[in-house]
Design a protein around this motif. Structure first.
Motif, PDB file in Angstrom:
ATOM      1  N   TRP A 194      22.195 -10.999   0.612  1.00  0.00           N
ATOM      2  CA  TRP A 194      21.185 -10.055   0.167  1.00  0.00           C
ATOM      3  C   TRP A 194      21.692  -8.650   0.471  1.00  0.00           C
ATOM      4  CZ3 TRP A 194      19.470  -6.890   4.034  1.00  0.00           C
ATOM      5  CH2 TRP A 194      19.629  -7.355   5.344  1.00  0.00           C
ATOM      6  N   ARG A 195      21.226  -7.699  -0.332  1.00  0.00           N
ATOM      7  CA  ARG A 195      21.587  -6.303  -0.109  1.00  0.00           C
ATOM      8  C   ARG A 195      20.346  -5.440  -0.251  1.00  0.00           C
ATOM      9  NH1 ARG A 195      26.430  -4.930  -4.011  1.00  0.00           N
ATOM     10  NH2 ARG A 195      24.829  -5.507  -5.510  1.00  0.00           N
ATOM     11  N   VAL A 196      20.290  -4.349   0.490  1.00  0.00           N
ATOM     12  CA  VAL A 196      19.138  -3.463   0.457  1.00  0.00           C
ATOM     13  C   VAL A 196      19.603  -2.023   0.250  1.00  0.00           C
ATOM     14  CG1 VAL A 196      18.997  -3.071   2.959  1.00  0.00           C
ATOM     15  CG2 VAL A 196      16.945  -2.921   1.582  1.00  0.00           C
ATOM     16  N   GLY A 197      18.807  -1.290  -0.532  1.00  0.00           N
ATOM     17  CA  GLY A 197      19.030   0.136  -0.723  1.00  0.00           C
ATOM     18  C   GLY A 197      17.737   0.879  -0.473  1.00  0.00           C
ATOM     19  N   LEU A 198      17.860   2.090   0.039  1.00  0.00           N
ATOM     20  CA  LEU A 198      16.683   2.900   0.350  1.00  0.00           C
ATOM     21  C   LEU A 198      16.698   4.147  -0.517  1.00  0.00           C
ATOM     22  CD1 LEU A 198      16.978   2.680   4.231  1.00  0.00           C
ATOM     23  CD2 LEU A 198      15.658   1.220   2.720  1.00  0.00           C
ATOM     24  N   ALA A 199      15.593   4.427  -1.180  1.00  0.00           N
ATOM     25  CA  ALA A 199      15.467   5.610  -2.021  1.00  0.00           C
ATOM     26  C   ALA A 199      14.295   6.432  -1.501  1.00  0.00           C
ATOM     27  CB  ALA A 199      15.260   5.214  -3.470  1.00  0.00           C
ATOM     28  N   VAL A 200      14.588   7.286  -0.534  1.00  0.00           N
ATOM     29  CA  VAL A 200      13.554   8.112   0.097  1.00  0.00           C
ATOM     30  C   VAL A 200      13.740   9.534  -0.423  1.00  0.00           C
ATOM     31  CG1 VAL A 200      12.540   8.863   2.272  1.00  0.00           C
ATOM     32  CG2 VAL A 200      13.588   6.611   2.115  1.00  0.00           C
ATOM     33  N   THR A 201      12.828   9.980  -1.275  1.00  0.00           N
ATOM     34  CA  THR A 201      12.979  11.264  -1.947  1.00  0.00           C
ATOM     35  C   THR A 201      12.356  12.406  -1.146  1.00  0.00           C
ATOM     36  OG1 THR A 201      10.913  11.028  -3.155  1.00  0.00           O
ATOM     37  CG2 THR A 201      12.883  10.102  -4.176  1.00  0.00           C
ATOM     38  N   LYS A 202      12.562  13.616  -1.631  1.00  0.00           N
ATOM     39  CA  LYS A 202      12.011  14.802  -0.973  1.00  0.00           C
ATOM     40  C   LYS A 202      10.495  14.820  -1.014  1.00  0.00           C
ATOM     41  CE  LYS A 202      15.892  17.932  -1.512  1.00  0.00           C
ATOM     42  NZ  LYS A 202      16.344  19.219  -2.052  1.00  0.00           N
ATOM     43  N   LYS A 203       9.912  14.033  -1.905  1.00  0.00           N
ATOM     44  CA  LYS A 203       8.451  13.959  -1.977  1.00  0.00           C
ATOM     45  C   LYS A 203       7.869  13.328  -0.715  1.00  0.00           C
ATOM     46  CE  LYS A 203       8.661  13.503  -6.938  1.00  0.00           C
ATOM     47  NZ  LYS A 203       8.582  12.604  -8.075  1.00  0.00           N
ATOM     48  N   THR A 204       8.708  12.615   0.030  1.00  0.00           N
ATOM     49  CA  THR A 204       8.264  11.964   1.260  1.00  0.00           C
ATOM     50  C   THR A 204       8.012  12.981   2.362  1.00  0.00           C
ATOM     51  OG1 THR A 204       9.526  10.024   0.661  1.00  0.00           O
ATOM     52  CG2 THR A 204       8.845  10.176   2.938  1.00  0.00           C
ATOM     53  N   GLY A 205       8.820  14.024   2.420  1.00  0.00           N
ATOM     54  CA  GLY A 205       8.641  15.036   3.461  1.00  0.00           C
ATOM     55  C   GLY A 205       9.933  15.760   3.742  1.00  0.00           C
ATOM     56  N   GLY A 228      21.012 -13.870  -2.262  1.00  0.00           N
ATOM     57  CA  GLY A 228      21.047 -13.780  -3.708  1.00  0.00           C
ATOM     58  C   GLY A 228      20.109 -12.752  -4.307  1.00  0.00           C
ATOM     59  N   ILE A 229      19.676 -11.760  -3.515  1.00  0.00           N
ATOM     60  CA  ILE A 229      18.804 -10.724  -4.063  1.00  0.00           C
ATOM     61  C   ILE A 229      19.312  -9.342  -3.662  1.00  0.00           C
ATOM     62  CG2 ILE A 229      16.737 -12.165  -4.099  1.00  0.00           C
ATOM     63  CD1 ILE A 229      15.755 -10.661  -1.619  1.00  0.00           C
ATOM     64  N   ASP A 230      19.015  -8.377  -4.510  1.00  0.00           N
ATOM     65  CA  ASP A 230      19.204  -6.961  -4.198  1.00  0.00           C
ATOM     66  C   ASP A 230      17.818  -6.335  -4.145  1.00  0.00           C
ATOM     67  OD1 ASP A 230      21.936  -7.223  -4.239  1.00  0.00           O
ATOM     68  OD2 ASP A 230      22.189  -6.359  -6.230  1.00  0.00           O
ATOM     69  N   LYS A 260       0.826  -1.202   0.000  1.00  0.00           N
ATOM     70  CA  LYS A 260       0.000   0.000   0.000  1.00  0.00           C
ATOM     71  C   LYS A 260       0.870   1.266   0.000  1.00  0.00           C
ATOM     72  CE  LYS A 260      -3.794   2.177   2.429  1.00  0.00           C
ATOM     73  NZ  LYS A 260      -4.621   2.194   3.615  1.00  0.00           N
ATOM     74  N   ASN A 261       2.001   1.248   0.702  1.00  0.00           N
ATOM     75  CA  ASN A 261       2.799   2.455   0.859  1.00  0.00           C
ATOM     76  C   ASN A 261       4.232   2.340   0.355  1.00  0.00           C
ATOM     77  OD1 ASN A 261       0.949   4.308   2.368  1.00  0.00           O
ATOM     78  ND2 ASN A 261       0.865   2.515   3.688  1.00  0.00           N
ATOM     79  N   PHE A 262       4.632   1.184  -0.165  1.00  0.00           N
ATOM     80  CA  PHE A 262       6.006   0.998  -0.623  1.00  0.00           C
ATOM     81  C   PHE A 262       6.038   0.258  -1.951  1.00  0.00           C
ATOM     82  CE2 PHE A 262       6.340   1.186   4.011  1.00  0.00           C
ATOM     83  CZ  PHE A 262       7.330   2.123   4.170  1.00  0.00           C
ATOM     84  N   VAL A 263       7.105   0.506  -2.709  1.00  0.00           N
ATOM     85  CA  VAL A 263       7.409  -0.272  -3.902  1.00  0.00           C
ATOM     86  C   VAL A 263       8.780  -0.890  -3.662  1.00  0.00           C
ATOM     87  CG1 VAL A 263       7.808  -0.230  -6.379  1.00  0.00           C
ATOM     88  CG2 VAL A 263       6.133   1.313  -5.372  1.00  0.00           C
ATOM     89  N   LEU A 264       8.895  -2.201  -3.871  1.00  0.00           N
ATOM     90  CA  LEU A 264      10.173  -2.891  -3.733  1.00  0.00           C
ATOM     91  C   LEU A 264      10.624  -3.357  -5.105  1.00  0.00           C
ATOM     92  CD1 LEU A 264       9.048  -3.052  -0.770  1.00  0.00           C
ATOM     93  CD2 LEU A 264      10.342  -5.153  -0.571  1.00  0.00           C
ATOM     94  N   PHE A 265      11.815  -2.968  -5.485  1.00  0.00           N
ATOM     95  CA  PHE A 265      12.442  -3.431  -6.718  1.00  0.00           C
ATOM     96  C   PHE A 265      13.409  -4.534  -6.310  1.00  0.00           C
ATOM     97  CE2 PHE A 265      11.156   0.885  -7.502  1.00  0.00           C
ATOM     98  CZ  PHE A 265      10.684   0.871  -8.802  1.00  0.00           C
ATOM     99  N   VAL A 266      13.178  -5.744  -6.792  1.00  0.00           N
ATOM    100  CA  VAL A 266      13.968  -6.898  -6.372  1.00  0.00           C
ATOM    101  C   VAL A 266      14.674  -7.481  -7.583  1.00  0.00           C
ATOM    102  CG1 VAL A 266      13.894  -9.174  -5.296  1.00  0.00           C
ATOM    103  CG2 VAL A 266      12.350  -7.371  -4.512  1.00  0.00           C
ATOM    104  N   LEU A 267      15.989  -7.553  -7.492  1.00  0.00           N
ATOM    105  CA  LEU A 267      16.812  -8.132  -8.549  1.00  0.00           C
ATOM    106  C   LEU A 267      17.420  -9.425  -8.024  1.00  0.00           C
ATOM    107  CD1 LEU A 267      18.148  -7.845 -11.357  1.00  0.00           C
ATOM    108  CD2 LEU A 267      20.042  -6.718 -10.184  1.00  0.00           C
TER     109      LEU A 267
END
Length: 128
Positions: free
Chosen positions: A47-58, A84-86, A31-38
């Motif tokens: 596994w590795r994780v990245g966060l993309a929190v833009t100025k549109k968030t607040g 084995g995922i990003d 509902k509130n997030f999009v996950l891009f999984v490679l």
């Protein structure tokens, strides 16, 4: 004793890594997030994780809080995440950053993590 650190080996740090996830990865929506999984070729890679929190968030304070809560979620649930995922996590624009806490993030993202785990288990059976 369980190690609950969040080492650098579990983080996406460079822009090309993020772009590869955006371009080649599968999208999972909550509902509130999009996950891009490679999914990587090497299934034993961490596994590795990245966060993309833009100025549109607040504001900066709100963005930093969202990132802090997301990092804490991945730190506490690292045993659930298949190797084995990003993953790149992007909050949707309509998300209210004031509501973000650990239970909110867990309810949103944990079902997707379980779906990824089942998918990786099925893929492992197919190759064996």
């Amino acid at each position: 004793m369980i190690c609950l650190t969040f080492p650098r080996t579990h983080r996406l740090t460079r822009r090309p890594e993020f772009v590869k996830c955006y371009d080649d990865g599968r999208r999972y929506f909550s509902k509130n997030f999009v996950l891009f999984v490679l999914e990587k070729e090497d299934l034993t890679a961490p596994w590795r994780v990245g966060l993309a929190v833009t100025k549109k968030t607040g504001s900066a304070v709100q963005r930093n809080r969202v990132k802090r809560v997301l990092r804490e979620f991945f730190r506490l649930n690292q045993r659930e995440i298949p190797n084995g995922i990003d993953v790149v996590v992007v909050p949707k624009r309509r998300m209210d950053p004031e509501r973000v806490d650990l239970t909110f993030v867990t309810q949103e993202i944990l079902p997707i993590i379980h779906k990824l785990r089942e998918r990786s288990a099925r893929d492992g059976e197919d190759e064996a």
